[in-house]
Every structure is written in C-alpha cells, then in structure tokens.
Design a protein around this motif. Structure first.
Motif, mmCIF file in Angstrom:
data_model
loop_
_atom_site.group_PDB
_atom_site.id
_atom_site.type_symbol
_atom_site.label_atom_id
_atom_site.label_comp_id
_atom_site.label_asym_id
_atom_site.label_seq_id
_atom_site.Cartn_x
_atom_site.Cartn_y
_atom_site.Cartn_z
ATOM 1 N N ARG A 95 -33.734 -34.079 -10.791
ATOM 2 C CA ARG A 95 -34.666 -33.314 -9.952
ATOM 3 C C ARG A 95 -34.046 -32.784 -8.659
ATOM 4 O O ARG A 95 -34.741 -32.283 -7.784
ATOM 5 N N GLN A 96 -32.724 -32.903 -8.540
ATOM 6 C CA GLN A 96 -32.043 -32.384 -7.364
ATOM 7 C C GLN A 96 -31.442 -31.021 -7.683
ATOM 8 O O GLN A 96 -31.149 -30.708 -8.833
ATOM 9 N N TYR A 97 -31.246 -30.213 -6.646
ATOM 10 C CA TYR A 97 -30.706 -28.871 -6.856
ATOM 11 C C TYR A 97 -29.337 -28.954 -7.536
ATOM 12 O O TYR A 97 -28.445 -29.662 -7.097
ATOM 13 N N GLY A 98 -29.206 -28.246 -8.648
ATOM 14 C CA GLY A 98 -27.969 -28.271 -9.412
ATOM 15 C C GLY A 98 -27.861 -29.446 -10.359
ATOM 16 O O GLY A 98 -26.878 -29.547 -11.107
ATOM 17 N N GLY A 99 -28.860 -30.348 -10.367
ATOM 18 C CA GLY A 99 -28.805 -31.545 -11.205
ATOM 19 C C GLY A 99 -29.705 -31.429 -12.422
ATOM 20 O O GLY A 99 -30.124 -30.332 -12.812
ATOM 21 N N LEU A 100 -29.994 -32.568 -13.022
ATOM 22 C CA LEU A 100 -30.833 -32.606 -14.218
ATOM 23 C C LEU A 100 -32.285 -32.279 -13.873
ATOM 24 O O LEU A 100 -32.802 -32.692 -12.830
ATOM 25 N N VAL A 421 -42.736 -25.645 -4.679
ATOM 26 C CA VAL A 421 -43.026 -27.072 -4.856
ATOM 27 C C VAL A 421 -41.736 -27.887 -4.813
ATOM 28 O O VAL A 421 -41.676 -28.958 -4.231
ATOM 29 N N GLY A 422 -40.688 -27.372 -5.461
ATOM 30 C CA GLY A 422 -39.395 -28.026 -5.339
ATOM 31 C C GLY A 422 -38.919 -28.730 -6.582
ATOM 32 O O GLY A 422 -38.538 -28.105 -7.570
ATOM 33 N N ALA A 423 -38.947 -30.074 -6.560
ATOM 34 C CA ALA A 423 -38.235 -30.890 -7.546
ATOM 35 C C ALA A 423 -38.691 -30.682 -8.982
ATOM 36 O O ALA A 423 -37.920 -30.895 -9.912
ATOM 37 N N ASP A 424 -39.940 -30.263 -9.203
ATOM 38 C CA ASP A 424 -40.421 -30.052 -10.569
ATOM 39 C C ASP A 424 -39.990 -28.708 -11.144
ATOM 40 O O ASP A 424 -40.133 -28.469 -12.339
ATOM 41 N N GLY A 425 -39.507 -27.806 -10.304
ATOM 42 C CA GLY A 425 -38.862 -26.594 -10.794
ATOM 43 C C GLY A 425 -39.780 -25.477 -11.249
ATOM 44 O O GLY A 425 -40.930 -25.362 -10.821
ATOM 45 N N ALA A 426 -39.234 -24.649 -12.156
ATOM 46 C CA ALA A 426 -39.852 -23.370 -12.518
ATOM 47 C C ALA A 426 -41.275 -23.497 -13.022
ATOM 48 O O ALA A 426 -42.116 -22.625 -12.770
ATOM 49 N N THR A 427 -41.573 -24.564 -13.754
ATOM 50 C CA THR A 427 -42.914 -24.692 -14.339
ATOM 51 C C THR A 427 -43.972 -25.086 -13.317
ATOM 52 O O THR A 427 -45.160 -25.034 -13.614
ATOM 53 N N VAL A 592 -37.625 -28.562 -1.441
ATOM 54 C CA VAL A 592 -38.198 -27.319 -0.924
ATOM 55 C C VAL A 592 -37.200 -26.625 -0.008
ATOM 56 O O VAL A 592 -37.010 -25.401 -0.084
ATOM 57 N N SER A 593 -36.528 -27.381 0.840
ATOM 58 C CA SER A 593 -35.550 -26.772 1.745
ATOM 59 C C SER A 593 -34.386 -26.152 0.975
ATOM 60 O O SER A 593 -33.877 -25.088 1.343
ATOM 61 N N ASP A 594 -33.966 -26.815 -0.114
ATOM 62 C CA ASP A 594 -32.909 -26.243 -0.958
ATOM 63 C C ASP A 594 -33.340 -24.888 -1.521
ATOM 64 O O ASP A 594 -32.575 -23.917 -1.494
ATOM 65 N N ILE A 595 -34.555 -24.834 -2.052
ATOM 66 C CA ILE A 595 -35.017 -23.609 -2.704
ATOM 67 C C ILE A 595 -35.285 -22.513 -1.664
ATOM 68 O O ILE A 595 -35.039 -21.330 -1.935
ATOM 69 N N TYR A 596 -35.747 -22.880 -0.497
ATOM 70 C CA TYR A 596 -35.859 -21.892 0.586
ATOM 71 C C TYR A 596 -34.500 -21.238 0.844
ATOM 72 O O TYR A 596 -34.398 -20.010 0.994
ATOM 73 N N ARG A 597 -33.463 -22.068 0.910
ATOM 74 C CA ARG A 597 -32.119 -21.516 1.162
ATOM 75 C C ARG A 597 -31.654 -20.635 0.011
ATOM 76 O O ARG A 597 -31.048 -19.580 0.224
ATOM 77 N N CYS A 599 -33.427 -18.849 -1.871
ATOM 78 C CA CYS A 599 -34.167 -17.582 -1.796
ATOM 79 C C CYS A 599 -33.882 -16.801 -0.516
ATOM 80 O O CYS A 599 -34.294 -15.633 -0.405
ATOM 81 N N GLY A 600 -33.241 -17.450 0.448
ATOM 82 C CA GLY A 600 -32.974 -16.782 1.721
ATOM 83 C C GLY A 600 -34.200 -16.633 2.584
ATOM 84 O O GLY A 600 -34.307 -15.694 3.388
ATOM 85 N N ILE A 601 -35.167 -17.579 2.469
ATOM 86 C CA ILE A 601 -36.396 -17.479 3.260
ATOM 87 C C ILE A 601 -36.539 -18.627 4.251
ATOM 88 O O ILE A 601 -37.609 -18.810 4.841
ATOM 89 N N ASP A 602 -35.491 -19.433 4.430
ATOM 90 C CA ASP A 602 -35.504 -20.437 5.490
ATOM 91 C C ASP A 602 -35.162 -19.763 6.815
ATOM 92 O O ASP A 602 -34.632 -18.643 6.847
ATOM 93 N N ALA A 603 -35.463 -20.430 7.914
ATOM 94 C CA ALA A 603 -35.320 -19.825 9.241
ATOM 95 C C ALA A 603 -33.911 -19.310 9.496
ATOM 96 O O ALA A 603 -33.717 -18.173 9.972
ATOM 97 N N GLU A 604 -32.898 -20.109 9.185
ATOM 98 C CA GLU A 604 -31.522 -19.709 9.475
ATOM 99 C C GLU A 604 -31.116 -18.495 8.642
ATOM 100 O O GLU A 604 -30.477 -17.564 9.150
ATOM 101 N N SER A 605 -31.486 -18.496 7.377
ATOM 102 C CA SER A 605 -31.139 -17.362 6.517
ATOM 103 C C SER A 605 -31.821 -16.082 6.991
ATOM 104 O O SER A 605 -31.220 -14.999 6.984
ATOM 105 N N VAL A 606 -33.094 -16.200 7.394
ATOM 106 C CA VAL A 606 -33.822 -15.036 7.877
ATOM 107 C C VAL A 606 -33.188 -14.502 9.150
ATOM 108 O O VAL A 606 -32.980 -13.282 9.307
ATOM 109 N N ALA A 607 -32.861 -15.398 10.078
ATOM 110 C CA ALA A 607 -32.232 -14.977 11.332
ATOM 111 C C ALA A 607 -30.876 -14.321 11.069
ATOM 112 O O ALA A 607 -30.540 -13.291 11.670
#
Length: 622
Positions: A95-100, A421-427, A592-597, A599-607
């Motif tokens: 359930r981690q980014y890049g993991g199973l 939502v994050g860890a549960d992914g696309a579905t 959620v923070s991983d997926i924000y990054r 997508c480029g919609i976290d604060a740092e990416s937007v700035a």
C-alpha cells in the motif's frame, strides 16, 4: 531478520503440493504470523486475510494460479495469494507508493487475473472468462471467491442467475464468515449437511449414478431419486436458491479444515458444470484481538502486534465529525434518516445507528438500492441523508438521475472519501465525483474545507435547499484553514493587491493553495487565493467574478481535469489559465502526500510551477 519456519521454504504454489496436511497446517500458522507482523507495520486489511488462510492455501494447492483464473471478490483478502505467488519479499511495501497494492493487480503478477477493489463483481468477471475459455477452446479452471458481505450486492445475484444456466464449468466459493446466509435448522439438516460435505458420499453418489445408467430403466430410477432428494432438501437445506439458479451446491464445510476443503476443491474441479462451494470461516482467525473484534481489525493502521493496540489515535476526521453533527440534527428532527451501504463505521454513522436505530438503514453493498430507497423516503416527507464513499456512489448513478434528480427530490448525499484517498489506490480515489455529479441537472455540490463548513453546509443542505444535494469531503482530518466561509458561494481566502496570479481551488485543497501562496510570497510573487464552496447553476457567474481579479489564473483541483472547475473557467477566462489536477488518468496507491506530489498539486509543486512559468513568461492553457 525474523524467520517463519516452513514459510521460508516456500518459493511458489508448486511447493504446496508435496506437503502433508500436517505440514500445510503448520504453514498456515506461519502465514498468519507473517501477515500480523507485516500489516502491523504497513496497515491494511487484517481480519479478512486471517480468515481465509486455509482456503487460500487450498486454492493454490489444488489449482494452478498461473494458468487457472482465481478471482478474489474485492481482493482485500488476497494477501496469502500474493505471498505464495512470489511477492513475499516485497510485502513490506504494501500500500506504499511504488509498492504492492492491497488488492489484486495484473501488473504485479500474471496470477492476478484482473483488477479488484470493489465488491460483488467476481462472479460476473469469472463467467466472462469462462465464456472466453469456451469460445477460444482453451483449458483452464475459473474460480470466484466471494464473501457473504459481497453477496448482499445485487450484481452478485445477477451473475449467479446467468452463470447457473450457462453450462460453463465454473466454481464459486462462498466464503461465509458471518452466517449472513440462513443457518441450517434441525438435526436432519445437520446430518444431511455432513453427508454432503463428505467426499465418500460424493464418490458413492457418482458410482450409483454410473451403475444405474448401465441397467434398463436405470435412468428413470436415477431421476426419481434426484426428484425425491430435491423435495427433501427444499424442506431442510438452504441450498435451493443456488440450486434453482443451476448450481451444484457443496457444503457447508469448515473453511479451517484444510483437508476437507482440499478434497472438495478437487471434487469440484472434476464437475463440468457450475458449482458453488459454501465455506464457513472465522474472520480474524488466529490472532486474538481480531478474533474478538473482527470489524475493528478489518482495515487497520499500524499497531503493536503483541498487544493489538493501535498507535495513538489522531485528530477527529471528517467522517466522525459528520456522524456527530448528523446526530445533533436528528435529535431535534424526527424526519432525518441515515442510509449507508455496508459502511456504518467508515462513514461515521455508528453513533447514529446506536441512538436512532429505527431511522438508520444499512442496506448492505447495494448503493443503487440506497439511492432509490432515499428517493422513496423523500417523496413521502422524510429527510434522507445517504452517506457513501465517492467511488462507491458510482454504482448508484442511474438512481441519482432516474429516481432522485428527475423528480427533483430532496435527498442529501454525503460523499465521503472525496478526492485523493491514497493507500487503496485507483479503485478508491474519489477523483470522478465532481464530473459525474455536475452532469446531473439540478444537482448542487457543496465543498467544505473544514469541520465548521461541513456543519454549516449540512444544515443548509437539510433546511435551506431543495432538490438533490451532494456534500463532498475527504478522508482524514481538517487542515490549517478553519474559517467558515460557507455563506459565500465562492470566497477570497487570501487577498493580494495587483496579484501576479490567482489560485482557485475547492475543498480540502485550499490548504495546499494557501501554503503555495506563502511560498510564492517569499519568492516575491503576489498570489490571491479563492475557494469555491458551491458548484451549481450559478458557478459561471461566480467564476466570472474571480476571473476579473487577475490576468493569470491557476486552477488547483484534486479531481480529474474533465468536468472540473478548470474546464468551466476555460470558457470564461480571457487571460492566462493553467490547470493543475490529477489528470485524466487513474492514480497509483500511496500516501495522500505522495499522490499529491505525483500529480503536482502539493504546495511546493504548485509554487515551483508558478515560479518557473513566471520566469519563462509562457502563456497558454496548462
């Protein structure tokens, strides 16, 4: 590194076939220990996976999952399958980014036959695969493993009705861990059930039929015996529903009796017809805390495996706050009813169910029914509130239109888990609801950013609006922005004179927009931030006001681009416009923070995006 005994010697399902049943039982204990240890660190679905250990081992032993198609309905109970099919070493990435993934994903392994994540579809998919096998003249077995919870979904019965009359060899394994299908009644019933799960009985039955077929009139005798037996079964066994659909019913069998399960699976493989095997299991088996409270340990965050204690509880989340506020309204108004689809705890409605049991309705995994029932309630003067996850509301789309919106009925849909939502992914990422709800004439969408706004918007939805209303809010807690701006359809939450850019957003993402504005201020760029609170027929007028504030507008959303606010702004804005959103794609799993990054919609990416575009002096639609 911790060792897990016999499990350490298993490299794949083929290794299971050389083990004795005693050794397989030891393996099952090792699997449970491994799952508890692993999930205690990563979080995930615990009780459901502990309950199917023997069943999953038996399936891998009796079938070849690299060729045969084994579909776990929902897929949240497929951990043993993953462990035994070469993914044990990666289980720490669950359930981690890049993991199973926490569900079945074909890109992980060819032993995962399809994407899973929602309930009640396994028999339909399995039947499709069985038809494909026949049409292409191929040879493989098809198995659908469906729980008693998923069997509350109407789609499961549609599929069973079709599969039973298809003539396709197909095995449906009913994993019954909660006795939701009526128990057999009486001593005769128990006696016949024991006979039916006995392989000796099954073999004897086959021999008798074979011998009768060889003698004159034997076929007629066989048919007479079958008819008599069927009449008795209809009185004493709860099998008639499945058998009337065309299935041969086997069971019920103790799902933790590995030898019996393996023998029945072997028998079912030989039957060239639709077969339903009823397996009784205990959710959470083998780990005392989850045995005692299986619902609590269904989906878990990290915990202490020795004590079962979870890490210190965090702040109140949107779901819990919603449930608390709805109780406050219901205390004063007897018209208010709450409806959910098998998610009373997840949607925060547990306290409502306890306090107002006659006005609480859990319809099971039947979102279509929930929406249509709410329409009936509204038509007769009640105030129904339907709490459903964003991605599960997709199932009820026709009812939203046909039963609710066309008649303009006043139903409040509380859309939980909206956005990432994050860890549960696309579905499970709720990135489509703005688009599909906006398309319905008369539907209003409220977008609270915090608890105060959720309270105000729930009150407005109940008492100051007409027709269908959706209130969409995320999973988790509120952020730093806690002002109540709900009285305004769109609110400026950060002023800036002669702004270099206007950031436009809605919902919880206002926190990222405000943080990005602060970062840009440090870089010498003035940024004004607007937040849309209502998406309805007056949206274009509101966006027109915002468009006048600056030449450059950046629309920030945690939903897909198609159907979002950005597309509407594109019809109005005459200056520069950039759209930052999740993109027209399905997102991976991760925090959620991983997926924000991503997508480029976290604060740092937007700035960073605005800074780079400003330096480049580019123009156009982003």
């Amino acid at each position: 590194m911790k060792r897990y005994g016999i499990l350490d010697t298993i490299t794949g399902p083929a290794d299971l076939r050389g083990l004795s049943y005693d050794s397989l039982s030891v393996l099952c204990a090792s699997l449970r220990e491994f799952i508890v240890d692993s999930v205690s660190k990563t979080g995930g679905h615990l009780a459901s996976n502990l309950g199917v250990v023997e069943l999953a081992v038996a399936l891998e032993r009796e079938f070849d999952s690299s060729r045969d198609r084994i579909i776990y309905d929902v897929g949240h109970q497929s951990y043993v399958h993953k462990i035994l099919t070469g993914r044990r070493d990666r289980f720490g990435t669950l359930r981690q980014y890049g993991g199973l993934s926490g569900f079945m994903r074909p890109e992980e392994s060819d032993t995962d036959p399809c994407v899973t994540g929602h309930a009640s579809n396994s028999v339909s998919v399995a039947l499709g695969m069985a038809h494909a096998r026949t049409i292409r003249n191929q040879k493989y077995h098809v198995v659908a493993v469906i729980g008693d919870g998923a069997m509350t979904g109407g789609m499961a019965y549609e599929a069973l009705n079709s599969a039973g009359t298809s003539g396709e060899p197909l095995l449906v394994v009913l994993n019954d861990n909660n006795m939701s299908i009526a128990q057999n009644v009486g001593g005769l019933s128990r006696h016949l059930s024991r006979l039916r799960v006995s392989p000796r009985y099954l073999h004897a039955k086959a021999r008798v039929k074979e011998r009768l077929a060889r003698i004159p009139g034997g076929a007629a005798v066989s048919r007479a015996i079958s008819r008599a037996k069927a009449r008795v079964k209809r009185f004493v066994l709860p099998t008639s529903l499945f058998e009337q659909m065309g299935f041969t019913y086997l069971g019920p069998v103790d799902g933790h009796d590995l030898k019996s399960v393996c023998e029945l699976l072997a028998q079912a493989k030989k039957m060239k017809k639709p077969v339903l095997l009823h397996v009784m299991t205990q959710k959470g088996r083998g780990y005392a805390p989850s045995e005692q409270e299986p619902e609590k340990y269904h989906g878990v965050s990290s915990f202490d495996p020795l004590t079962g204690r979870f890490e210190a509880a965090g702040e109140m989340d949107f779901s819990t706050f919603f449930g608390k506020e709805l109780c406050s309204f219901a205390e004063k108004d007897g018209r208010i009813c709450a409806i959910t689809a098998a998610m009373p705890s997840g949607t925060g409605l547990g306290p409502f169910a306890f306090r107002f049991p006659t006005r609480f309705f859990d319809v099971g995994i039947a979102e279509e029914h929930a929406a249509a029932m709410a329409a009936g309630m509204s038509a007769q003067g009640l105030l129904p509130v339907v709490a459903i996850y964003s991605t599960f509301l997709q199932r009820a789309y026709d009812q939203l239109i046909h039963d609710v919106a066309i008649s303009g009925l006043h139903v409040v849909f509380c859309v939980d888990r909206a956005g990432i939502v994050g860890a549960d992914g696309a579905t499970h990422n709720g990135v489509l609801d703005v688009a599909f709800l906006r398309a319905i004439p008369g539907m209003k969408i409220f977008c609270p950013s915090n608890f105060a706004e959720l309270r105000s918007m729930l009150s407005d939805a109940l008492y100051h609006e007409e027709g269908p209303i959706a209130i969409r809010y995320p999973r988790g807690a509120e952020g730093a922005f806690q002002r109540d701006t709900s009285a305004e359809p769109a609110a400026c939450v950060r002023e800036a004179e002669r702004p270099d850019a206007v950031l436009l957003t809605h919902g919880i993402l206002v926190n990222e927009a405000l943080a990005a504005a602060r970062l840009l201020e440090e870089r010498g760029l003035r940024t004004q931030v607007w937040k849309v609170n209502r998406i309805d027929g007056a949206l274009k007028e509101q966006l027109g006001r915002i468009s006048e504030q600056a030449d450059w507008c950046v629309v920030l959303e945690d939903v897909v681009q198609s159907g979002g606010l950005g597309e509407t702004m594109a019809q109005i804005h005459r200056g520069r416009l950039d759209l930052l959103n999740t993109g027209d794609r399905f997102l991976p799993h991760g925090s959620v923070s991983d997926i924000y990054r991503v997508c480029g919609i976290d604060a740092e990416s937007v700035a960073d995006y605005i800074t780079e575009k400003r330096k480049a002096g580019g123009n156009g639609l982003g």
